[in-house]
Design a protein around this motif. Structure first.
Motif, PDB file in Angstrom:
ATOM      1  N   LYS A  30      -0.501 -41.891  -7.035  1.00  0.00           N
ATOM      2  CA  LYS A  30       0.752 -41.138  -6.840  1.00  0.00           C
ATOM      3  C   LYS A  30       1.896 -42.079  -6.466  1.00  0.00           C
ATOM      4  O   LYS A  30       2.979 -42.027  -7.056  1.00  0.00           O
ATOM      5  CB  LYS A  30       0.550 -40.083  -5.749  1.00  0.00           C
ATOM      6  N   GLU A  31       1.663 -42.950  -5.505  1.00  0.00           N
ATOM      7  CA  GLU A  31       2.710 -43.863  -5.060  1.00  0.00           C
ATOM      8  C   GLU A  31       3.071 -44.887  -6.138  1.00  0.00           C
ATOM      9  O   GLU A  31       4.224 -45.280  -6.269  1.00  0.00           O
ATOM     10  CB  GLU A  31       2.297 -44.546  -3.759  1.00  0.00           C
ATOM     11  N   GLY A  32       2.082 -45.299  -6.924  1.00  0.00           N
ATOM     12  CA  GLY A  32       2.361 -46.206  -8.039  1.00  0.00           C
ATOM     13  C   GLY A  32       3.262 -45.560  -9.076  1.00  0.00           C
ATOM     14  O   GLY A  32       4.176 -46.195  -9.613  1.00  0.00           O
ATOM     15  N   ILE A  33       3.029 -44.289  -9.348  1.00  0.00           N
ATOM     16  CA  ILE A  33       3.867 -43.537 -10.286  1.00  0.00           C
ATOM     17  C   ILE A  33       5.279 -43.396  -9.722  1.00  0.00           C
ATOM     18  O   ILE A  33       6.272 -43.595 -10.435  1.00  0.00           O
ATOM     19  CB  ILE A  33       3.241 -42.159 -10.583  1.00  0.00           C
ATOM     20  N   GLU A  34       5.381 -43.086  -8.444  1.00  0.00           N
ATOM     21  CA  GLU A  34       6.692 -42.913  -7.812  1.00  0.00           C
ATOM     22  C   GLU A  34       7.498 -44.205  -7.849  1.00  0.00           C
ATOM     23  O   GLU A  34       8.662 -44.208  -8.263  1.00  0.00           O
ATOM     24  CB  GLU A  34       6.514 -42.446  -6.363  1.00  0.00           C
ATOM     25  N   VAL A  35       6.885 -45.305  -7.427  1.00  0.00           N
ATOM     26  CA  VAL A  35       7.592 -46.586  -7.365  1.00  0.00           C
ATOM     27  C   VAL A  35       7.964 -47.068  -8.767  1.00  0.00           C
ATOM     28  O   VAL A  35       9.109 -47.449  -9.020  1.00  0.00           O
ATOM     29  CB  VAL A  35       6.732 -47.649  -6.636  1.00  0.00           C
ATOM     30  N   GLY A  36       7.005 -47.035  -9.672  1.00  0.00           N
ATOM     31  CA  GLY A  36       7.239 -47.555 -11.015  1.00  0.00           C
ATOM     32  C   GLY A  36       8.223 -46.757 -11.839  1.00  0.00           C
ATOM     33  O   GLY A  36       8.792 -47.270 -12.805  1.00  0.00           O
ATOM     34  N   ASN A  37       8.456 -45.507 -11.487  1.00  0.00           N
ATOM     35  CA  ASN A  37       9.385 -44.664 -12.233  1.00  0.00           C
ATOM     36  C   ASN A  37      10.637 -44.324 -11.429  1.00  0.00           C
ATOM     37  O   ASN A  37      11.448 -43.512 -11.869  1.00  0.00           O
ATOM     38  CB  ASN A  37       8.682 -43.380 -12.681  1.00  0.00           C
ATOM     39  N   GLY A  38      10.757 -44.925 -10.243  1.00  0.00           N
ATOM     40  CA  GLY A  38      11.943 -44.693  -9.416  1.00  0.00           C
ATOM     41  C   GLY A  38      12.085 -43.248  -8.985  1.00  0.00           C
ATOM     42  O   GLY A  38      13.184 -42.693  -8.984  1.00  0.00           O
ATOM     43  N   LEU A  39      10.958 -42.625  -8.627  1.00  0.00           N
ATOM     44  CA  LEU A  39      10.949 -41.203  -8.273  1.00  0.00           C
ATOM     45  C   LEU A  39      10.880 -41.002  -6.764  1.00  0.00           C
ATOM     46  O   LEU A  39      10.311 -41.829  -6.054  1.00  0.00           O
ATOM     47  CB  LEU A  39       9.721 -40.521  -8.888  1.00  0.00           C
ATOM     48  N   PRO A  40      11.405 -39.873  -6.301  1.00  0.00           N
ATOM     49  CA  PRO A  40      11.155 -39.504  -4.903  1.00  0.00           C
ATOM     50  C   PRO A  40       9.689 -39.069  -4.782  1.00  0.00           C
ATOM     51  O   PRO A  40       8.963 -39.033  -5.780  1.00  0.00           O
ATOM     52  CB  PRO A  40      12.106 -38.328  -4.675  1.00  0.00           C
ATOM     53  N   SER A 117      11.851 -61.269 -14.550  1.00  0.00           N
ATOM     54  CA  SER A 117      11.197 -60.592 -15.678  1.00  0.00           C
ATOM     55  C   SER A 117       9.702 -60.432 -15.450  1.00  0.00           C
ATOM     56  O   SER A 117       9.121 -59.405 -15.815  1.00  0.00           O
ATOM     57  CB  SER A 117      11.441 -61.353 -16.984  1.00  0.00           C
ATOM     58  N   VAL A 118       9.072 -61.411 -14.831  1.00  0.00           N
ATOM     59  CA  VAL A 118       7.628 -61.341 -14.561  1.00  0.00           C
ATOM     60  C   VAL A 118       7.335 -60.218 -13.567  1.00  0.00           C
ATOM     61  O   VAL A 118       6.377 -59.463 -13.740  1.00  0.00           O
ATOM     62  CB  VAL A 118       7.087 -62.693 -14.050  1.00  0.00           C
ATOM     63  N   ARG A 119       8.179 -60.090 -12.541  1.00  0.00           N
ATOM     64  CA  ARG A 119       7.992 -59.001 -11.565  1.00  0.00           C
ATOM     65  C   ARG A 119       8.129 -57.641 -12.238  1.00  0.00           C
ATOM     66  O   ARG A 119       7.345 -56.723 -11.970  1.00  0.00           O
ATOM     67  CB  ARG A 119       9.007 -59.123 -10.424  1.00  0.00           C
ATOM     68  N   VAL A 120       9.100 -57.503 -13.119  1.00  0.00           N
ATOM     69  CA  VAL A 120       9.294 -56.238 -13.833  1.00  0.00           C
ATOM     70  C   VAL A 120       8.093 -55.962 -14.737  1.00  0.00           C
ATOM     71  O   VAL A 120       7.585 -54.833 -14.791  1.00  0.00           O
ATOM     72  CB  VAL A 120      10.609 -56.247 -14.646  1.00  0.00           C
ATOM     73  N   SER A 121       7.622 -56.985 -15.425  1.00  0.00           N
ATOM     74  CA  SER A 121       6.446 -56.828 -16.288  1.00  0.00           C
ATOM     75  C   SER A 121       5.236 -56.372 -15.477  1.00  0.00           C
ATOM     76  O   SER A 121       4.512 -55.454 -15.895  1.00  0.00           O
ATOM     77  CB  SER A 121       6.137 -58.161 -16.989  1.00  0.00           C
ATOM     78  N   SER A 122       5.020 -56.968 -14.329  1.00  0.00           N
ATOM     79  CA  SER A 122       3.896 -56.578 -13.464  1.00  0.00           C
ATOM     80  C   SER A 122       4.027 -55.133 -13.013  1.00  0.00           C
ATOM     81  O   SER A 122       3.057 -54.372 -13.028  1.00  0.00           O
ATOM     82  CB  SER A 122       3.830 -57.479 -12.231  1.00  0.00           C
ATOM     83  N   LEU A 123       5.230 -54.748 -12.600  1.00  0.00           N
ATOM     84  CA  LEU A 123       5.476 -53.380 -12.139  1.00  0.00           C
ATOM     85  C   LEU A 123       5.218 -52.373 -13.256  1.00  0.00           C
ATOM     86  O   LEU A 123       4.542 -51.365 -13.046  1.00  0.00           O
ATOM     87  CB  LEU A 123       6.905 -53.234 -11.630  1.00  0.00           C
ATOM     88  N   LEU A 124       5.730 -52.647 -14.443  1.00  0.00           N
ATOM     89  CA  LEU A 124       5.555 -51.719 -15.558  1.00  0.00           C
ATOM     90  C   LEU A 124       4.091 -51.608 -15.983  1.00  0.00           C
ATOM     91  O   LEU A 124       3.614 -50.515 -16.301  1.00  0.00           O
ATOM     92  CB  LEU A 124       6.429 -52.139 -16.741  1.00  0.00           C
ATOM     93  N   ASN A 125       3.378 -52.721 -15.977  1.00  0.00           N
ATOM     94  CA  ASN A 125       1.951 -52.678 -16.319  1.00  0.00           C
ATOM     95  C   ASN A 125       1.171 -51.870 -15.292  1.00  0.00           C
ATOM     96  O   ASN A 125       0.321 -51.040 -15.653  1.00  0.00           O
ATOM     97  CB  ASN A 125       1.375 -54.091 -16.437  1.00  0.00           C
ATOM     98  N   ALA A 126       1.438 -52.089 -14.023  1.00  0.00           N
ATOM     99  CA  ALA A 126       0.739 -51.345 -12.966  1.00  0.00           C
ATOM    100  C   ALA A 126       1.065 -49.859 -13.047  1.00  0.00           C
ATOM    101  O   ALA A 126       0.188 -49.001 -12.887  1.00  0.00           O
ATOM    102  CB  ALA A 126       1.120 -51.900 -11.590  1.00  0.00           C
ATOM    103  N   THR A 127       2.324 -49.531 -13.322  1.00  0.00           N
ATOM    104  CA  THR A 127       2.729 -48.134 -13.430  1.00  0.00           C
ATOM    105  C   THR A 127       2.045 -47.444 -14.599  1.00  0.00           C
ATOM    106  O   THR A 127       1.587 -46.302 -14.477  1.00  0.00           O
ATOM    107  CB  THR A 127       4.257 -48.030 -13.573  1.00  0.00           C
ATOM    108  N   ALA A 128       1.955 -48.126 -15.726  1.00  0.00           N
ATOM    109  CA  ALA A 128       1.274 -47.549 -16.892  1.00  0.00           C
ATOM    110  C   ALA A 128      -0.182 -47.243 -16.562  1.00  0.00           C
ATOM    111  O   ALA A 128      -0.698 -46.181 -16.930  1.00  0.00           O
ATOM    112  CB  ALA A 128       1.374 -48.498 -18.084  1.00  0.00           C
TER     113      ALA A 128
END
Length: 151
Positions: A30-40, A117-128
Motif C-alpha cells: 500500500k505504501e509503495g503504491i502511495e509513494v510511487g504514484n504521489g498519492l495520499p 534518473s537512477v533514483r527515479v528508475s528505482s522508484l518506478l520499478n519498485a512501484t510497478a
C-alpha cells in the motif's frame, strides 16, 4: 448544486477481499503504491462512501470495475506491469527491468541522463512491483467507480 451528479474513479485498498492493515506486507505494498504514484493515504471503499455522505451526497452507485479481475474473460489491469517474454512485454520482466535500470545507470554516469534518473528508475520499478502484487492479491484496485448526487 442540489441534484447535481458527481462521478469518479478512485484508488482504494480492499479489506473486503484481503487487504489487512495489520499485515506488514500489505502495508508495504500500500505504501509503495502511495509513494510511487504521489498519492495520499489510500482509503477503503467504505471510507470513500462515508466521505461522500458526510459531504452532502447521496451515493447512487459504487463498484469496483475490476471486481472480476481474475476471471478467464478479463485481462488483469496490472498485466502490462507484470511483463512477459514478448517484444512488448520484455521491458517489464525482472530481466527487462534490470536491463533498463543498467542502461539508465550508465546514461546517468556518462552525464547523458540527468542526475537523479537512477533514483527515479528505482522508484518506478519498485512501484510497478507493488502495483502487480496489490492487483494479484486483490489488496488494491485503481478502479473504484462511484456516482453520487448532491442532496
Amino acid at each position: 448544486k442540489k441534484g447535481g451528479l458527481f462521478a469518479a474513479y478512485d484508488w482504494v485498498v480492499l479489506p473486503e477481499r484481503g487487504y489487512d492493515s495489520n499485515d506488514p506486507d500489505h502495508v508495504r505494498v500500500k505504501e509503495g503504491i502511495e509513494v510511487g504514484n504521489g498519492l495520499p493515504t489510500l482509503a477503503t471503499t467504505q471510507e470513500i462512501v462515508s466521505a461522500l455522505e458526510d459531504s452532502g451526497f447521496e451515493v447512487v452507485d459504487v463498484f469496483d470495475a475490476n471486481k472480476d479481475v481474475h476471471s478467464g474473460h478479463q485481462i488483469p489491469w496490472y498485466y502490462t506491469l507484470h511483463g512477459s517474454f514478448t517484444l512488448k512485454g520484455f521491458r517489464m520482466t525482472r530481466l527487462g527491468r534490470i536491463c533498463t535500470h543498467t542502461l539508465v545507470s550508465t546514461l546517468e554516469f556518462l552525464r547523458i541522463a540527468p542526475q537523479g534518473s537512477v533514483r527515479v528508475s528505482s522508484l518506478l520499478n519498485a512501484t510497478a512491483l507493488d502495483l502487480v502484487e496489490g492487483g494479484k492479491n486483490e489488496l488494491f484496485t485503481p478502479s473504484l467507480f462511484f456516482v453520487a448526487r448532491k442532496k
